[in-house]
Every structure is written in C-alpha cells, then in structure tokens.
Write a protein that holds these residues in place. Structure first.
Motif, PDB file in Angstrom:
ATOM      1  N   LEU A  71       0.810  -1.221   0.000  1.00 41.56           N
ATOM      2  CA  LEU A  71       0.000   0.000   0.000  1.00 41.56           C
ATOM      3  C   LEU A  71       0.841   1.269   0.000  1.00 41.56           C
ATOM      4  CD1 LEU A  71      -2.799  -0.986   2.556  1.00 41.56           C
ATOM      5  CD2 LEU A  71      -2.879  -1.081   0.067  1.00 41.56           C
ATOM      6  N   ASP A  72       2.130   1.143   0.270  1.00 36.20           N
ATOM      7  CA  ASP A  72       3.047   2.274   0.344  1.00 36.20           C
ATOM      8  C   ASP A  72       2.584   3.292   1.386  1.00 36.20           C
ATOM      9  OD1 ASP A  72       5.391   3.559  -0.292  1.00 36.20           O
ATOM     10  OD2 ASP A  72       4.494   4.732  -1.925  1.00 36.20           O
ATOM     11  N   THR A  73       2.008   2.787   2.453  1.00 37.47           N
ATOM     12  CA  THR A  73       1.561   3.652   3.542  1.00 37.47           C
ATOM     13  C   THR A  73       1.534   2.855   4.833  1.00 37.47           C
ATOM     14  OG1 THR A  73      -0.141   5.187   4.271  1.00 37.47           O
ATOM     15  CG2 THR A  73      -0.898   3.159   3.245  1.00 37.47           C
ATOM     16  N   GLN A  74       1.562   3.583   5.929  1.00 39.78           N
ATOM     17  CA  GLN A  74       1.502   2.933   7.238  1.00 39.78           C
ATOM     18  C   GLN A  74       0.293   3.472   7.981  1.00 39.78           C
ATOM     19  OE1 GLN A  74       5.149   2.594   9.458  1.00 39.78           O
ATOM     20  NE2 GLN A  74       4.079   3.008  11.334  1.00 39.78           N
ATOM     21  N   SER A  75      -0.347   2.613   8.743  1.00 38.46           N
ATOM     22  CA  SER A  75      -1.533   3.010   9.489  1.00 38.46           C
ATOM     23  C   SER A  75      -1.464   2.445  10.904  1.00 38.46           C
ATOM     24  CB  SER A  75      -2.794   2.480   8.791  1.00 38.46           C
ATOM     25  OG  SER A  75      -3.928   2.725   9.583  1.00 38.46           O
ATOM     26  N   THR A  76      -2.099   3.140  11.813  1.00 39.67           N
ATOM     27  CA  THR A  76      -2.182   2.659  13.189  1.00 39.67           C
ATOM     28  C   THR A  76      -2.942   1.345  13.252  1.00 39.67           C
ATOM     29  OG1 THR A  76      -2.282   4.975  13.865  1.00 39.67           O
ATOM     30  CG2 THR A  76      -2.802   3.353  15.529  1.00 39.67           C
ATOM     31  N   TYR A  77      -3.864   1.153  12.327  1.00 41.73           N
ATOM     32  CA  TYR A  77      -4.661  -0.073  12.315  1.00 41.73           C
ATOM     33  C   TYR A  77      -3.798  -1.315  12.095  1.00 41.73           C
ATOM     34  CZ  TYR A  77      -8.669   3.016  12.056  1.00 41.73           C
ATOM     35  OH  TYR A  77      -9.601   3.977  12.316  1.00 41.73           O
ATOM     36  N   PHE A  78      -2.688  -1.168  11.390  1.00 41.69           N
ATOM     37  CA  PHE A  78      -1.814  -2.318  11.173  1.00 41.69           C
ATOM     38  C   PHE A  78      -1.204  -2.769  12.493  1.00 41.69           C
ATOM     39  CE2 PHE A  78      -0.852  -0.322   6.783  1.00 41.69           C
ATOM     40  CZ  PHE A  78      -2.098  -0.691   6.323  1.00 41.69           C
ATOM     41  N   GLY A  79      -0.768  -1.814  13.299  1.00 45.92           N
ATOM     42  CA  GLY A  79      -0.230  -2.141  14.625  1.00 45.92           C
ATOM     43  C   GLY A  79      -1.291  -2.724  15.540  1.00 45.92           C
ATOM     44  N   LEU A  80      -2.508  -2.179  15.452  1.00 49.24           N
ATOM     45  CA  LEU A  80      -3.606  -2.732  16.249  1.00 49.24           C
ATOM     46  C   LEU A  80      -3.967  -4.137  15.790  1.00 49.24           C
ATOM     47  CD1 LEU A  80      -5.959   0.368  16.574  1.00 49.24           C
ATOM     48  CD2 LEU A  80      -4.403  -0.564  18.276  1.00 49.24           C
ATOM     49  N   GLY A  81      -3.831  -4.393  14.494  1.00 52.44           N
ATOM     50  CA  GLY A  81      -4.093  -5.735  13.980  1.00 52.44           C
ATOM     51  C   GLY A  81      -3.109  -6.755  14.536  1.00 52.44           C
ATOM     52  N   ILE A  82      -1.836  -6.385  14.599  1.00 47.11           N
ATOM     53  CA  ILE A  82      -0.841  -7.291  15.193  1.00 47.11           C
ATOM     54  C   ILE A  82      -1.153  -7.518  16.660  1.00 47.11           C
ATOM     55  CG2 ILE A  82       1.571  -7.474  15.894  1.00 47.11           C
ATOM     56  CD1 ILE A  82       2.354  -6.221  13.302  1.00 47.11           C
ATOM     57  N   ALA A  83      -1.466  -6.446  17.375  1.00 49.16           N
ATOM     58  CA  ALA A  83      -1.784  -6.571  18.799  1.00 49.16           C
ATOM     59  C   ALA A  83      -2.994  -7.463  19.012  1.00 49.16           C
ATOM     60  CB  ALA A  83      -2.025  -5.193  19.400  1.00 49.16           C
ATOM     61  N   ALA A  84      -4.019  -7.294  18.187  1.00 50.08           N
ATOM     62  CA  ALA A  84      -5.225  -8.116  18.335  1.00 50.08           C
ATOM     63  C   ALA A  84      -4.940  -9.578  18.015  1.00 50.08           C
ATOM     64  CB  ALA A  84      -6.327  -7.586  17.423  1.00 50.08           C
ATOM     65  N   LEU A  85      -4.133  -9.833  16.994  1.00 51.60           N
ATOM     66  CA  LEU A  85      -3.791 -11.204  16.639  1.00 51.60           C
ATOM     67  C   LEU A  85      -3.059 -11.894  17.790  1.00 51.60           C
ATOM     68  CD1 LEU A  85      -3.717 -13.292  14.278  1.00 51.60           C
ATOM     69  CD2 LEU A  85      -1.471 -12.345  13.713  1.00 51.60           C
ATOM     70  N   ILE A  86      -2.089 -11.228  18.351  1.00 52.54           N
ATOM     71  CA  ILE A  86      -1.333 -11.783  19.475  1.00 52.54           C
ATOM     72  C   ILE A  86      -2.237 -11.959  20.690  1.00 52.54           C
ATOM     73  CG2 ILE A  86       0.520 -11.268  21.119  1.00 52.54           C
ATOM     74  CD1 ILE A  86       1.931  -9.834  18.755  1.00 52.54           C
ATOM     75  N   ALA A  87      -3.043 -10.941  20.970  1.00 50.64           N
ATOM     76  CA  ALA A  87      -3.889 -10.970  22.167  1.00 50.64           C
ATOM     77  C   ALA A  87      -4.947 -12.067  22.097  1.00 50.64           C
ATOM     78  CB  ALA A  87      -4.556  -9.606  22.359  1.00 50.64           C
ATOM     79  N   PHE A  88      -5.579 -12.236  20.946  1.00 54.56           N
ATOM     80  CA  PHE A  88      -6.582 -13.300  20.824  1.00 54.56           C
ATOM     81  C   PHE A  88      -5.944 -14.674  20.988  1.00 54.56           C
ATOM     82  CE2 PHE A  88      -9.440 -10.199  18.631  1.00 54.56           C
ATOM     83  CZ  PHE A  88     -10.499 -10.349  19.500  1.00 54.56           C
ATOM     84  N   ALA A  89      -4.780 -14.854  20.384  1.00 54.10           N
ATOM     85  CA  ALA A  89      -4.103 -16.149  20.517  1.00 54.10           C
ATOM     86  C   ALA A  89      -3.749 -16.427  21.975  1.00 54.10           C
ATOM     87  CB  ALA A  89      -2.849 -16.165  19.648  1.00 54.10           C
ATOM     88  N   MET A  90      -3.198 -15.445  22.654  1.00 54.38           N
ATOM     89  CA  MET A  90      -2.769 -15.657  24.037  1.00 54.38           C
ATOM     90  C   MET A  90      -3.957 -15.760  24.988  1.00 54.38           C
ATOM     91  SD  MET A  90       0.647 -13.332  24.288  1.00 54.38           S
ATOM     92  CE  MET A  90       1.099 -13.983  25.879  1.00 54.38           C
TER      93      MET A  90
END
Length: 181
Positions: free
Chosen positions: A76-95
């Motif tokens: 996408l050639d861009t960065q968004s806060t949602y990408f960081g929240l997506g990683i956090a949610a993925l880790i948090a749901f798994a744990m």
C-alpha cells in the motif's frame, strides 16, 4: 366431621402439622444449595488455560503478524495505526484464548506486540530496499543488517511512536478481556 378434630385421626391440638407454620422439614437441597433461602447461586467453572502454549502461540502470531504488516505496508506504500492494532489483536486473541485468565499473559503480550510492530516496520524497509537495490530480501537481511537498523532509527517519528503505544495498550486490554471470558 372435620379432619382437624382432636382424636386418633387428626393431629394433636398443641402441635401444628408437618411443613406448616411449625418447624421446617428437612428435605433435599434446592437448585441453589442448601443454605437459608436456597444459598448462593452456583458459580461457573473458572476457565483454566495453558500459559506456556499461550506464549508460544503469541510468538508465532507476532512473527506472522509482523511479516504480514511489512508486506501490507510495502503493497500500500503507507503505514496506518490499524496495522499495529491488527498485530496486537492477533497476538492478544491467541494468548487470551489459549492461556485463559492468567494475570501474566497481558503483561507478556505487550512486548510481543511491540516486537511485532518493529518486525513489521523492518520487514517493510527490507522490502522497499530490495526493490530499489535489486538485491534479494535475504541478502539485505544477512549482509546489510546494520544499515537496515540505521534506516529504521533515522525514519522513526511521532506517528511510529503512536503505533507502538496503541499496539501495546491494545495487546494488554484485549488479552485481559479475552482471557477472562
């Protein structure tokens, strides 16, 4: 003739009948226990998880999420806060799902989320530089590690700091809430 009349066929006049206003007759416990007025309601069983497996799942989610984060930022050639929240949610749901309500898991999820965001940003830098230089991504990682790190340090700004803060807070909160359910 009445059944309440004194005599051999009715209760004696000085004692009330069983289960009436006199003594309570013992019986089987009610649906909520056997205390006065039925006792407290039964509590649902506490969900017990596996914290070791939860941390392992969090590490796998961090690696996968960081890689996906870097590919999305590159595409996408861009960065968004949602990408960081997506990683956090993925880790948090798994744990949270695997580990249950262990109080250490939300604390462990925070650095995993921060490392996941860092890994994603570094992956994006490697992918951008691989396209620009014509080298493979593996050559860049193995031969130019310090330059990639210096590029990240030179380009990190306020927005990147916000991504890290939001990811850490989200990882803690989501892990705690999912683990308690």
């Amino acid at each position: 003739m009445s059944n309440n009349a004194p005599g051999p066929w009715g209760p004696p006049p000085s004692q009330p009948g069983p289960g009436q206003w006199g003594q309570q007759q013992p019986g089987p416990p009610g649906p909520f226990g056997s205390g006065p007025f039925g006792g407290p309601p039964p509590q649902p069983p506490r969900r017990v998880g596996n914290p070791g497996l939860a941390v392992a799942a969090g590490v796998v989610a961090m690696l996968v999420g960081g890689g996906v984060y870097g590919v999305i930022v590159k595409a996408l050639d861009t960065q968004s806060t949602y990408f960081g929240l997506g990683i956090a949610a993925l880790i948090a749901f798994a744990m949270g799902k695997i580990g249950g309500a262990n109080p250490a898991l939300p604390v462990i999820a925070v650095p995993l989320a921060l490392l996941g965001v860092l890994l994603g940003q570094l992956t994006a830098i490697v992918l951008f530089n691989a396209d620009a230089s014509g080298l493979s991504a593996m050559d860049l990682v193995t031969d130019y590690t310090s330059e990639i790190w210096d590029t990240w340090k030179d380009n990190v700004g306020f927005f990147d700091t916000l991504v890290f803060v939001f990811a850490g807070v989200a990882a803690f909160g989501i892990t705690k809430s999912v683990g308690e359910k």
